[in-house]
Scaffold this active site. Structure first.
Site, PDB file in Angstrom:
ATOM      1  N   ASP A  27      -1.341  -4.082  10.208  1.00 20.45           N
ATOM      2  CA  ASP A  27      -2.680  -4.462   9.785  1.00 20.45           C
ATOM      3  C   ASP A  27      -3.621  -3.480  10.440  1.00 20.45           C
ATOM      4  O   ASP A  27      -3.512  -3.213  11.645  1.00 20.45           O
ATOM      5  CB  ASP A  27      -3.036  -5.903  10.164  1.00 20.45           C
ATOM      6  CG  ASP A  27      -4.215  -6.401   9.328  1.00 20.45           C
ATOM      7  OD1 ASP A  27      -4.200  -6.208   8.099  1.00 20.45           O
ATOM      8  OD2 ASP A  27      -5.154  -6.969   9.887  1.00 20.45           O
TER       9      ASP A  27
ATOM     10  N   LYS B 235      -2.475  14.611   9.492  1.00 21.27           N
ATOM     11  CA  LYS B 235      -3.015  13.279   9.772  1.00 21.27           C
ATOM     12  C   LYS B 235      -2.015  12.453  10.573  1.00 21.27           C
ATOM     13  O   LYS B 235      -2.392  11.751  11.524  1.00 21.27           O
ATOM     14  CB  LYS B 235      -3.379  12.567   8.474  1.00 21.27           C
ATOM     15  CG  LYS B 235      -3.905  11.151   8.702  1.00 21.27           C
ATOM     16  CD  LYS B 235      -4.091  10.384   7.413  1.00 21.27           C
ATOM     17  CE  LYS B 235      -4.390   8.919   7.701  1.00 21.27           C
ATOM     18  NZ  LYS B 235      -4.458   8.078   6.495  1.00 21.27           N
TER      19      LYS B 235
ATOM     20  N   ASN C 133       0.853  -1.185   0.000  1.00 21.86           N
ATOM     21  CA  ASN C 133       0.000   0.000   0.000  1.00 21.86           C
ATOM     22  C   ASN C 133       0.896   1.245   0.000  1.00 21.86           C
ATOM     23  O   ASN C 133       1.581   1.537   0.980  1.00 21.86           O
ATOM     24  CB  ASN C 133      -0.898  -0.023   1.239  1.00 21.86           C
ATOM     25  CG  ASN C 133      -1.865   1.137   1.306  1.00 21.86           C
ATOM     26  OD1 ASN C 133      -1.481   2.278   1.125  1.00 21.86           O
ATOM     27  ND2 ASN C 133      -3.120   0.839   1.582  1.00 21.86           N
TER      28      ASN C 133
ATOM     29  N   ASP D 113     -10.362   7.167   4.387  1.00 20.96           N
ATOM     30  CA  ASP D 113     -10.076   8.524   4.879  1.00 20.96           C
ATOM     31  C   ASP D 113     -11.138   9.558   4.504  1.00 20.96           C
ATOM     32  O   ASP D 113     -11.459  10.433   5.309  1.00 20.96           O
ATOM     33  CB  ASP D 113      -8.704   8.989   4.383  1.00 20.96           C
ATOM     34  CG  ASP D 113      -7.552   8.315   5.097  1.00 20.96           C
ATOM     35  OD1 ASP D 113      -7.805   7.490   6.002  1.00 20.96           O
ATOM     36  OD2 ASP D 113      -6.382   8.586   4.737  1.00 20.96           O
TER      37      ASP D 113
END
Length: 201
Positions: A74, A183, A15, A163
């Site tokens: 995770d 963030k 990712n 998000d």
């Protein structure tokens, strides 16, 4: 607790958004971060029913393949009105034949809340589990939780995953309306990372 003294760390994720967050978090500590894709590693099937179980599975596979210390993550979103779903299946809700589509996942989430008649505010928590594994198999686990609420329609073009529909407690913006730096100061992953920092040399 054991200290991480190695200066190169493999983050077991494909990712790109997560990898960028990790690079930014580790940079001040002088630790080089490489991703699983850069190392030519595949993605093991996430067959466990807990965040820590899936993180351990990914970390062990990457460590055995490379001999490097590995950090596996995770994470997912647990929606109160859906009894904690999608939880460990967050990425699965986005799966399509052509890849992951989180707009599909967010639409499904809101539709299922509508179907159950769940009133607003529709509360949820982003959860992150970081599992650090050394080449000898020793591990340490760090967990972070960020409570908030879901909004519809999604807002913002930044971030990744869920998000655009998640507003953390104490703010009026979604994660996707915040800069990466903003963030990274308050996210579930940042909270887990703050605990992990205690083992960095």
């Amino acid at each position: 607790m054991r200290t991480l003294r190695e200066r190169k760390l493999l983050v077991a994720t494909h990712n790109a958004g997560k990898l960028d967050e990790m690079r930014a978090m580790f940079a001040p500590h002088g630790i080089e971060v490489v991703g699983a894709a850069e190392m030519g590693l595949g993605e093991p099937a996430e067959t466990e029913d807990s965040f820590v179980g899936n993180a351990r599975l990914k970390a062990r596979a990457a460590m055995q393949a490379t001999g490097l210390p590995v950090l596996a993550d995770d994470s997912g979103i647990a929606v109160d009105g859906l009894d904690g779903a999608p939880g460990v299946r967050t990425a699965d809700w986005a799966d399509t034949p052509s890849g992951r589509d989180f707009m599909q996942a967010m639409t499904r989430t809101w539709a299922e809340l509508d179907a159950r008649g769940v009133p607003e505010p529709r509360t949820a928590q982003f959860r992150a589990t970081l599992l650090l594994m050394w080449p000898d198999g020793e591990e340490a686990v760090f967990e972070g939780v960020a409570p908030g609420r879901l909004v519809w329609p999604p807002r913002g073009a930044l971030g990744h995953g869920y998000d655009p529909m998640f507003v953390p407690d104490g703010d009026t913006r979604t994660y996707a309306e915040m800069s990466a730096a903003e963030k990274n100061r308050i996210s579930h992953r940042a909270r887990a990372f703050a605990l992990l920092e205690q083992v960095l040399a």
